[in-house]
Design an enzyme around this catalytic site. Structure first.
Site, short mmCIF file in Angstrom:
data_model
loop_
_atom_site.label_atom_id
_atom_site.label_comp_id
_atom_site.label_asym_id
_atom_site.label_seq_id
_atom_site.Cartn_x
_atom_site.Cartn_y
_atom_site.Cartn_z
N GLU A 168 0.80 -1.22 0.00
CA GLU A 168 0.00 0.00 0.00
C GLU A 168 0.84 1.28 0.00
O GLU A 168 0.85 2.04 0.96
CB GLU A 168 -0.98 -0.01 1.18
CG GLU A 168 -1.94 -1.18 1.12
CD GLU A 168 -3.04 -1.15 2.15
OE1 GLU A 168 -4.03 -1.89 1.99
OE2 GLU A 168 -2.95 -0.36 3.12
N GLU A 355 -5.18 -8.45 -0.06
CA GLU A 355 -5.98 -8.09 1.11
C GLU A 355 -7.41 -7.82 0.68
O GLU A 355 -7.64 -7.08 -0.28
CB GLU A 355 -5.45 -6.84 1.84
CG GLU A 355 -4.15 -7.02 2.57
CD GLU A 355 -3.74 -5.77 3.33
OE1 GLU A 355 -4.62 -4.98 3.75
OE2 GLU A 355 -2.52 -5.56 3.50
#
Length: 449
Positions: A168, A355
């Site tokens: 991320e 995720e």
């Protein structure tokens, strides 16, 4: 009822975790201080003043946690390495052998149980010593990261065959250095944007190093994504939503896959007074072929244009969507749309969902955790994933977040994302209803909806 079937050979990763969120043992075996140690102990930064000193104590309980994974029946476990466990000061000096030994024990235990390790090199716990010298805004941190990655590649060659450089990068740069709610907590758009570039350079140079030393396996990175559906067909609504999506997707993916930053985002940053400093060779370094792409997706919404201060120029329009306990709207259509946008923009790059999960704070009652909301969330998003696969998206595997409840960053221990409940006083693990539902889905390679 409909059967949602997945392709033969689909890899199921029941679980993803991050080092600072689960390991604990922050002062043991030579581990250095990370920015999250510092941030979490700064008053007002984390709910209730919580920190990761103990977390889930997985540093000591990893064997128990691997047993949970084995029973779940997963193919792959995604975890991250704590950089300051390996280089306590970030770079230079001696390697901390006790830190390496821990990850060898973990990886060996996974392999003994038929679980493939997928390793994330950076999931946010930058050594504080590097932050003290400018952190990711200092290009010396790029060199330090490549040095750390090279050591890990050589140390685990043949054991770990799937690597992710960064988790991320939007959060590492903008959430942490512009919005300021994650470590190190800066609020500077120019700083955050420059850091986003340095992260991509670090990623690209790490991929180059991986190729140079001939490591067996595959490498990629894991951007987080979101989706805003325009409230209307007005061009201003469409453009505002496109910029928000592009801030997550094109800003971090175009340089990797196309070798350039997206013009519509460069123009937007410039309008806000931000200009990147790009050194000679940077874009070539970033533009390295990757073997797969990790995608993290949680939420999306309906939005329309609204002039605001700062970077954002949209507002959410409340549509009474169901929300998880952290307040995020449940928007599985966005998951499908994200995957289709990536396919349309970048072709058939192999994708792992690295995720996808939900926060429900259900507690045990008579030894059982009835988290029906999480099961429903998984059903909705796995259906969206099945749609994307049927539409030609090259999905290789799915990994839900997370194995167990853990330290949820700025939310401390108040938000629970696990399919296993953790009692933070006793550290007892309790399998939730979602654990058993997901176990059955993995075993069947389908579920009924």
């Amino acid at each position: 009822m409909a059967i949602i079937q997945f392709p033969k050979g689909m890899k199921w990763g029941g679980t993803a975790t991050a080092s600072y969120q689960i390991e604990g043992a922050t002062n043991e075996d030579g581990r250095g201080i990370s920015i999250w140690d510092t941030f979490s102990k700064t008053p007002g930064r984390v709910v209730n003043g919580d920190n990761g000193d103990i977390a889930c104590d997985s540093y000591h309980r990893y064997e128990e946690d691997v047993e949970l994974m084995k029973e779940l029946g997963i193919d792959v476990y995604r975890f991250s390495v704590a950089w300051p466990r390996i280089f306590p000061n970030g770079t230079g000096g001696e390697v901390n052998q006790k830190g390496l030994d821990y990850y060898h024990r973990l990886v060996d235990k996974l392999l003994e149980n038929g679980i493939e390790p997928m390793c994330t090199l950076y999931h946010w716990d930058l050594p504080q010593a590097l932050q003290d010298n400018g952190g990711w805004n200092n290009r010396e941190t790029i060199d330090a990261f490549v040095n750390y990655a090279e050591l890990m590649f050589k140390e685990f060659d043949g054991k770990i065959k799937h690597w992710l450089t960064l988790n991320e990068p939007w959060c590492i740069s903008f959430l942490s250095n512009y919005i300021g709610v994650h470590a190190p907590g800066n609020r500077d758009l120019q700083l955050a944007t420059q850091i986003s570039h340095h992260l991509l350079v670090a990623h690209g140079r790490t991929v180059k190093k991986f190729r140079e030393i001939g490591i067996e396996g595959q490498i990629g990175f894991a951007p987080n994504t979101t989706w805003l559906e325009p409230y209307s067909t007005r061009q201003e609504d469409i453009d505002a939503c496109n910029r928000e999506i592009g801030w997550y997707i094109e800003w971090f993916m175009d340089p990797v896959f196309k070798g350039t930053y997206p013009k519509f985002m460069l123009d937007w940053f410039k309008k806000k007074g931000v200009e990147l400093e790009i050194q000679d060779g940077d874009m070539e370094d970033i533009h390295q072929p990757v073997d797969f792409l990790g995608i993290n997706y949680y939420t999306g919404h309906i939005a329309r244009y609204k002039e605001n201060e700062g970077l954002l120029d949209w507002e959410l329009v409340e549509m009474n969507y169901d929300r998880t306990d952290i307040g995020w709207p449940i928007f599985p259509e966005g998951f499908y749309n994200v995957l289709m946008r990536i396919k349309d923009s970048y072709g058939d790059i192999p994708i792992y969902i690295t995720e996808n999960g939900s926060c429900y704070n259900d507690e045990p009652e008579n030894g059982r955790v009835r988290d029906s909301g999480r099961i429903h969330y998984l059903q909705q998003h796995l259906t969206a994933l099945s749609r994307a696969i049927a539409s030609g998206v090259n999905v290789k595997g799915y990994i839900t977040w997370s194995l167990m409840d853990n330290f949820e960053w700025a939310e401390g221990y108040t938000m629970r994302f696990g399919i296993v409940h953790v009692n933070y006083r006793t550290l007892e693990r309790t399998k939730k209803d979602s654990y058993y539902w997901y176990k059955q889905t993995i075993a069947n390679n389908w579920f009924e909806k």
